[in-house]
Scaffold this active site. Structure first.
Site, short mmCIF file in Angstrom:
data_model
loop_
_atom_site.label_atom_id
_atom_site.label_comp_id
_atom_site.label_asym_id
_atom_site.label_seq_id
_atom_site.Cartn_x
_atom_site.Cartn_y
_atom_site.Cartn_z
N CYS A 111 0.82 -1.23 0.00
CA CYS A 111 0.00 0.00 0.00
C CYS A 111 0.85 1.27 0.00
O CYS A 111 0.33 2.37 -0.19
CB CYS A 111 -0.95 -0.01 1.19
SG CYS A 111 -1.94 -1.50 1.26
N HIS A 248 -3.46 7.05 2.35
CA HIS A 248 -3.89 5.74 1.85
C HIS A 248 -5.29 5.44 2.39
O HIS A 248 -5.56 5.62 3.58
CB HIS A 248 -2.90 4.67 2.29
CG HIS A 248 -3.37 3.28 2.04
ND1 HIS A 248 -3.91 2.89 0.84
CD2 HIS A 248 -3.39 2.18 2.85
CE1 HIS A 248 -4.25 1.61 0.92
NE2 HIS A 248 -3.95 1.17 2.11
N ASN A 278 -10.25 -0.24 -0.32
CA ASN A 278 -8.79 -0.14 -0.21
C ASN A 278 -8.16 -0.71 -1.49
O ASN A 278 -8.32 -1.89 -1.77
CB ASN A 278 -8.35 -0.93 1.03
CG ASN A 278 -6.84 -0.96 1.23
OD1 ASN A 278 -6.07 -0.61 0.34
ND2 ASN A 278 -6.42 -1.40 2.40
#
Ligand code: COA
Length: 322
Positions: A111, A248, A278
């Site tokens: 990520c 994020h 996500n």
């Protein structure tokens, strides 16, 4: 030599899957998912690919920046879900957009992948090796999910985001911080193809993402505010000087906790997780592109970016827009 971000683009798969859609195929509910995560829906691939979405996001970023394929001399893709082990997704993007003059490679920092790509591109531009870089975060996480594990598969989505950064006398990268903690990597991990060489007994089982959600949560809410504080201080700024925090997009509760720990209004934390979920490395550039296209970003604004996740890895940057 400094660096400016001069354009953004993104691409999401056509198919939208809502929490209610998921509740039809597994034991979950919109109430459980949205109250714990803020996620309402996500885009999942059918025929789209990581490289295809990356190329589309790249073309939109190039158009936004007014940059031609020939001008691009560096392409870096942050991804954990490239379509092939080789060629790299970045090489496939190079071919698709016709950027024949570029060097192209992928980065695996989960990520934090886009943020690591941004920092690597900055280092290359700063040393004068290249002039115009295309950086991308792109994932098809849905192929890495165990769709029998409701505690993880509902959290993730697919998509790609891109940015063009260019060498410039005016330094737009005011400061950055990045880190890794491989010793804690097991809390968010995904297996790969098992060994099928003739020396070992072959297990045909593919492994999928597994996550200790509470440990990841604790990691994020301590590491991200500390990294942001360090980066903002290194930029010679105070938290109040930051116009937007583009984090994020893992979970609304993580973002709310970071805002609280930094003592900053949640209004300064734009959100895309409600409609994207996500998307690992793609989260930050997709969010940046949405902010850019909504006209939120004005020249001179200070934007703090932060990615965090598998590895474990984390990275923050403070950039000056425009
Ligand atoms: N729908 C309904 N129930 C679910 C569910 C789902 N999709 N997933 C799990 N549950 C159940 C569990 O089985 C458990 O039931 P039990 O109490 O009967 O055993 C219950 O919900 C609570 O599960 P728990 O894991 O304790 O929930 P939680 O409050 O910790 O929230 C997360 C889970 C994943 C939302 C949370 O830990 C989190 O957000 N972590 C961070 C994850 C993240 O952002 N990762 C990516 C970082 S890059």
């Amino acid at each position: 030599m400094g660096m400016r971000m001069i354009g953004t683009g993104s691409c999401l798969p056509k198919t939208v899957v809502t929490n209610d859609d998921l509740a039809k195929i597994m034991d979950t509910s919109d109430e459980w998912i949205s109250s714990r995560t803020g996620i309402k829906e996500r885009h999942l691939v059918k025929e789209e690919t990581t490289a295809g979405m990356s190329a589309e996001a790249a073309l939109r970023a190039m158009e936004n920046a007014g940059v031609t394929a020939e001008e691009i001399d560096l392409i870096i893709v942050g991804t954990v879900s490239a379509d092939h082990a080789t060629p790299a997704c970045a090489c496939e993007v190079q071919a698709a957009i016709g950027a024949a003059n570029a060097v192209a490679f992928d980065i695996n920092a989960a990520c934090s992948g886009f943020m690591f790509a941004l920092n690597v591109a900055h280092a290359y531009l700063q040393m004068g090796a290249y002039k115009t870089a295309l950086i991308i975060g792109a994932e098809t996480l849905s192929k890495l999910m165990d769709w029998g594990d409701r505690s993880t598969c509902v959290l993730f989505g697919d998509g790609a985001g891109a940015a063009i950064v260019r060498a410039d006398e005016r330094e737009g990268m005011l400061a950055y911080d990045q880190g890794s903690d491989g010793a804690r990597g097991g809390v968010l991990a995904c297996g790969n193809r098992s060994n099928n060489n003739p020396l070992v007994e072959t297990s045909k089982e593919l492994e999928y993402v597994h996550m200790d959600g509470q440990e990841v949560y604790k990691f994020a809410v301590t590491t991200v505010p500390a990294s942001l504080h360090k980066t903002i201080e290194a930029a010679g700024l105070n938290v109040e000087d930051i116009d937007y925090f583009a984090l994020h997009q893992a979970n609304i509760r993580i973002i709310q906790s970071v805002a609280k720990r930094l003592k900053v209004s949640e209004d300064k934390f734009p959100i895309s997780l409600d409609h994207c979920g996500n998307i690992s490395a793609a989260s930050v550039p997709i969010l940046l592109d949405e902010m850019n296209r909504k006209g939120l970003l004005k020249p001179g604004m200070k934007v703090a970016l932060s990615g965090f996740g598998g590895g474990l890895t984390w990275a923050s940057a403070v950039i000056e827009w425009g």
